[in-house]
Every structure is written in C-alpha cells, then in structure tokens.
Design an enzyme around this catalytic site. Structure first.
Site, short mmCIF file in Angstrom:
data_model
loop_
_atom_site.label_atom_id
_atom_site.label_comp_id
_atom_site.label_asym_id
_atom_site.label_seq_id
_atom_site.Cartn_x
_atom_site.Cartn_y
_atom_site.Cartn_z
N GLY A 142 0.61 -1.09 0.46
CA GLY A 142 0.15 -0.08 -0.15
C GLY A 142 1.40 1.08 0.25
N GLU A 164 -0.17 2.84 11.02
CA GLU A 164 -1.28 2.11 10.15
C GLU A 164 -2.36 1.68 11.54
OE1 GLU A 164 -0.74 2.55 7.34
OE2 GLU A 164 0.94 2.93 6.64
C1 BEZ Z 1 1.27 -1.22 3.10
O1 BEZ Z 1 2.04 -2.34 2.78
O2 BEZ Z 1 1.88 -0.36 2.14
C2 BEZ Z 1 0.73 -1.12 4.74
C3 BEZ Z 1 -0.39 -1.68 3.94
C4 BEZ Z 1 -1.51 -1.55 5.35
C5 BEZ Z 1 -1.20 -1.38 6.88
C6 BEZ Z 1 0.49 -1.36 6.73
C7 BEZ Z 1 1.11 -0.88 5.39
#
Ligand code: BEZ
Length: 186
Positions: A11, A87
């Site tokens: 993400g 997060e």
């Molecule tokens: C990520 O992989 O960017 C991510 C997505 C959700 C929570 C933490 C990190």
C-alpha cells in the site's frame, strides 16, 4: 532477535516507506490480492467518514506485487512500533513467504486487515469505490491522492494492479468534464 528482518509493503509503503532500509526490492506475495476494502478513519478519512485503503484478501491463483524492505534486525522493534501507530486502524501483522524479484525467497512481515475489524468496508464496484474515495480526506491527505500514487508506483514497478487501475479509471471518468453538446438536436 531475527537474523533477517523483511517488511513487505503493498500500500502506501510502496511509495512512502518512511523508515530506513538496508535494501528495498520489488517483491511478490502469492495467494493474495489487493483490495481497497479497508476503512481509514485516521489517515485518508476521519471517524464517521473513513476513506478506503488497501488490504489483502486471500485469492488462490493470484499474486500481489509490492516492495520488500530489509531492515536492520535491531531496528525492527522501533520500526514496527512506528508502523503500528501509522497504520493503526484494523491491521494485524503476519509472517508470509515473499519472493523477491532477484529470486530470493524470504519471510516478511505483512500488515493485513480482515473483515472482522470495526473499520472494514468490504467490496463495492470500482465506480462506488471511486465515488467514496473522491469524497474522502484525512490527516494524511486526500484519499484520491493515495489511490493515484499507489497506481503510479505499481505501474512504475511494472505491475499495475487491475483493481486499483479500475478505480483510477473511474476517478478519471468522474473528473473529466461532460462531453460538450453540439446544440444540434436532429
Ligand atoms: C503497506 O503495505 O503499505 C501497508 C498496508 C497496510 C498497513 C501497513 C502497511
């Protein structure tokens, strides 16, 4: 302490890693697919009007592309504490097998939000997701910026994601002015 510490981002971590890494490598995780199904009341939305951000859902024949970061093992605790705060809404950490673009296979920490968390929004059409995203803003910025930056970063990796691309296409369609009429009604 782990001998090697990897974190797989799919993400915002793809385009805004926000922690120091010894190396960052394009990587893929088999058996999962990316979906904008998690509510974000704290970053790309606000409580009562959450945005939509990425999570992973199991999908037998799928593969999700992202970036794996190797971090200093003795820095891992601090990095994870910071990520847990960044997060915070709804995600749990998992250890999952990731394949790096150079062929190495590593176990990586991956944040996944599942349907049992209180911020879960779940499936919707690309058009409905785009309409939701277009109207959502939070402390980290607009939800549309999040989706567009993710789309661009994945395309730059060489792996545009069809789900994200469909939402971006719907955002673009909603942004573009209506076709001018000719005034000729024949
Ligand atoms: C990520 O992989 O960017 C991510 C997505 C959700 C929570 C933490 C990190």
């Amino acid at each position: 302490m782990r001998a090697m510490a990897w974190i797989f981002g799919y993400g915002s971590l793809v385009w805004r890693p926000a922690f120091p890494a010894v190396e960052r490598v394009p990587a893929a995780l088999a058996g999962w697919t990316r979906r904008l199904w998690q509510g974000s009341p704290d970053h790309r939305g606000v409580p009562g009007a959450p945005g939509r951000v990425a999570t992973l859902v199991p999908a037998a024949d799928a593969r999700v592309h992202g970036v794996a970061s190797r971090v200093e093992p003795n820095a891992l605790d601090d990095i994870l504490s910071a990520l847990d705060i960044r997060e915070q809404a709804g995600y749990a950490r998992h250890d999952l097998p990731v394949r790096l673009r150079d062929g190495r296979r590593v176990e990586a920490l991956v944040y996944v939000a599942t349907a049992d968390n209180t911020d879960w929004l779940g499936p919707a059409t690309a058009e409905a997701i785009a309409a939701h995203v277009a109207g959502s803003h939070g402390p980290s910025g607009s939800n549309a910026e999040y989706v567009r930056r993710l789309h661009t970063a994945l395309a730059e990796l060489g792996h545009p994601d069809p789900h994200i691309a469909a939402v971006v296409a719907a955002l673009d369609a909603a942004d573009s002015p209506a076709r001018p009429t000719t005034g000729d009604n024949r």
